[in-house]
Design a protein around this motif. Structure first.
Motif, mmCIF file in Angstrom:
data_model
loop_
_atom_site.group_PDB
_atom_site.id
_atom_site.type_symbol
_atom_site.label_atom_id
_atom_site.label_comp_id
_atom_site.label_asym_id
_atom_site.label_seq_id
_atom_site.Cartn_x
_atom_site.Cartn_y
_atom_site.Cartn_z
ATOM 1 N N UNK A 287 44.480 39.854 43.813
ATOM 2 C CA UNK A 287 45.632 40.466 43.475
ATOM 3 C C UNK A 287 46.778 39.152 43.383
ATOM 4 N N UNK A 288 47.243 39.395 44.141
ATOM 5 C CA UNK A 288 48.148 38.644 44.541
ATOM 6 C C UNK A 288 48.669 37.170 43.837
ATOM 7 N N UNK A 289 46.589 36.667 43.658
ATOM 8 C CA UNK A 289 47.024 35.393 42.635
ATOM 9 C C UNK A 289 47.187 36.068 41.192
ATOM 10 N N UNK A 290 46.752 36.858 40.911
ATOM 11 C CA UNK A 290 46.137 37.102 39.427
ATOM 12 C C UNK A 290 48.651 37.058 39.411
ATOM 13 N N UNK A 291 49.422 37.885 40.370
ATOM 14 C CA UNK A 291 50.511 36.973 40.202
ATOM 15 C C UNK A 291 50.829 35.562 39.285
ATOM 16 N N UNK A 292 50.324 34.974 41.274
ATOM 17 C CA UNK A 292 51.367 33.712 41.037
ATOM 18 C C UNK A 292 50.761 33.208 39.711
ATOM 19 N N UNK B 130 41.010 35.890 31.261
ATOM 20 C CA UNK B 130 40.198 36.592 31.232
ATOM 21 C C UNK B 130 39.426 35.329 30.892
ATOM 22 N N UNK B 131 39.599 34.170 30.406
ATOM 23 C CA UNK B 131 38.614 33.210 30.108
ATOM 24 C C UNK B 131 37.905 33.160 31.381
ATOM 25 N N UNK C 47 36.454 41.730 39.512
ATOM 26 C CA UNK C 47 37.579 40.828 38.995
ATOM 27 C C UNK C 47 38.741 40.973 38.366
ATOM 28 N N UNK C 48 37.798 41.718 37.165
ATOM 29 C CA UNK C 48 38.352 41.869 35.829
ATOM 30 C C UNK C 48 39.443 43.387 35.900
ATOM 31 N N UNK C 49 38.463 44.677 36.832
ATOM 32 C CA UNK C 49 39.869 45.719 37.022
ATOM 33 C C UNK C 49 40.933 45.440 37.733
ATOM 34 N N UNK C 50 40.541 44.537 38.993
ATOM 35 C CA UNK C 50 42.020 43.744 39.952
ATOM 36 C C UNK C 50 42.737 43.971 38.297
ATOM 37 N N UNK C 51 42.312 42.614 38.058
ATOM 38 C CA UNK C 51 42.986 41.348 36.795
ATOM 39 C C UNK C 51 43.736 42.047 36.151
ATOM 40 N N UNK C 52 43.288 43.370 35.638
ATOM 41 C CA UNK C 52 43.743 44.166 33.871
ATOM 42 C C UNK C 52 45.249 44.943 35.272
ATOM 43 N N UNK D 232 27.911 38.965 37.748
ATOM 44 C CA UNK D 232 28.544 40.091 36.988
ATOM 45 C C UNK D 232 29.328 41.360 37.695
ATOM 46 N N UNK D 233 28.608 41.132 39.220
ATOM 47 C CA UNK D 233 29.398 43.051 40.433
ATOM 48 C C UNK D 233 30.784 41.622 40.557
#
Length: 374
Positions: free
Chosen positions: A322-327, A339-340, A357-362, A351-352
């Protein structure tokens, strides 16, 4: 002539001077903090006239007079060399004066629990009159209330130093503060300035330090929520960490990149939460991850973000993810690129892992969008 206390005798290292608050000594205010510094400095504290081992004040003086005496001390220790400076309260005021009077000699300054103007002149004149009439005991109760945040247990050495202070010299220091006001000159200060505020500080509240950080050309504000007016004594581990981040070149480079990538608020919160137990780990991250790896020229920051996100997804480090999605956003990645990357990890990490990761990034990207529109 001001007396000094050498905390670290290292003639081959840069000089770092430490300035006191009114009613304290270098030893009582700074010793625990100075002993926790990791950086390589020659560390020397100084005492106000009539405080500690300094002779009583021979007459009236100003903050500019004190700054000249502190500069003379620096000249005696390291003739012609530049130095770093950290000071609390009146010690911070002296730091501002040094930055204005000898800017070419002060490499950087940390100004704690202070202000470009501290209090109002009538208050200082009343306090000077009080100690002249009734002695130092008359200000002990008030100092206890102003100096310390709730729960601080190391009060007695500081109160003992206050009681031992020469009353006339204390009064002269109050009068020096009554005449101090450099608010209209802050924009002249070009050296890096770290302004440290105490969340419980009444004499110099957060706004006072924020005005310094905002007013100088290169300022940074850090607020220590559980500190009042004597930050080096109340939070020696955190203040030592902050000083190392400010004065040590490697750590300063690391904390600069870390704040740019992760955001100042996040990094300053992590620093303010430093304890004796966690400090070595925080210091290691700053020096190795941020100063040595993230600063290397071989990859752009956006590329390092892509690599880091992939590793965090693969290893299931969700809080760090989560922190590094912001970064990643800070480093220039678009939502489509994030997304890619996550789609790519679905193939190679599972896939899991990608689903999480999609849930956290969203969630993080939505929060960032909402913050931008506030």
């Amino acid at each position: 002539m001001l007396t000094s206390t050498t905390f670290t005798d290292a003639p081959d290292r840069p000089l770092l001077l430490l300035g006191p608050s009114v009613g304290t000594t270098a030893e009582t205010l700074w010793a625990r903090c100075a002993g926790r510094l990791y950086g390589r400095y020659h560390v020397v504290g100084w005492d106000l006239p009539g405080h500690g081992r300094s002779a009583p004040a021979a007459g009236p003086y100003t903050i500019a007079d004190l700054a000249r005496e502190v500069f003379a001390l620096a000249e005696r220790i390291r003739p012609g060399e530049a130095f770093g400076y950290a000071g609390d309260s009146i010690g911070g005021a002296v730091g501002l004066q040094l930055l204005l009077d000898v800017p070419e000699r002060v490499t950087a300054a940390a100004l704690l629990c202070t202000g470009a103007k501290i209090g109002e002149p009538p208050m200082w004149h009343d306090r000077a009159k009080l100690v002249r009439a009734e002695g130092m005991e008359a200000v002990v109760a008030g100092s206890r209330e102003r100096w310390f945040a709730p729960g601080f247990t190391g009060t007695e050495p500081l109160i003992a130093a206050l009681r031992a202070t020469d009353a006339e010299s204390y009064a002269r220091a109050c009068e020096a503060l009554a005449g101090f006001d450099v608010r209209d000159r802050l924009a002249e200060i070009a050296a890096p300035v770290l302004a440290v505020a105490g969340g419980h500080d009444k004499p110099t509240p957060v706004d006072s330090l924020a005005a310094i950080a905002d007013g100088v050309l290169h300022g940074r504000l850090v607020v220590l929520d559980d500190v009042a007016h004597l930050a080096p004594a109340e939070a020696p581990e955190v203040v030592a960490t902050l000083l190392d981040q400010h004065f040590d070149e490697l750590r300063a480079a690391g904390i600069g990149v870390r704040r740019e990538v992760l955001g100042p608020a996040h990094v300053d919160r992590a620093t303010a939460g430093t304890t004796a137990f966690t400090r070595d780990f925080q210091d290691m991250i700053t020096r190795y991850a941020w100063a040595e790896i993230w600063t290397r020229p071989g990859l752009q920051r956006r590329d390092r973000s892509l690599i880091t996100l992939t590793a965090l997804i693969a290893l299931g480090h969700h809080e760090e993810l989560a922190m590094h999605v912001r970064a990643a956003r800070t480093n220039g990645l678009s939502d489509d690129e994030i997304k890619e990357l996550i789609l790519q990890t679905a193939i190679y990490c599972g896939v899991p892992a990608a689903n999480t990761a999609f849930r956290i990034a969203q969630r993080v990207l939505t929060e960032l969008d909402e913050e931008q529109h506030q």
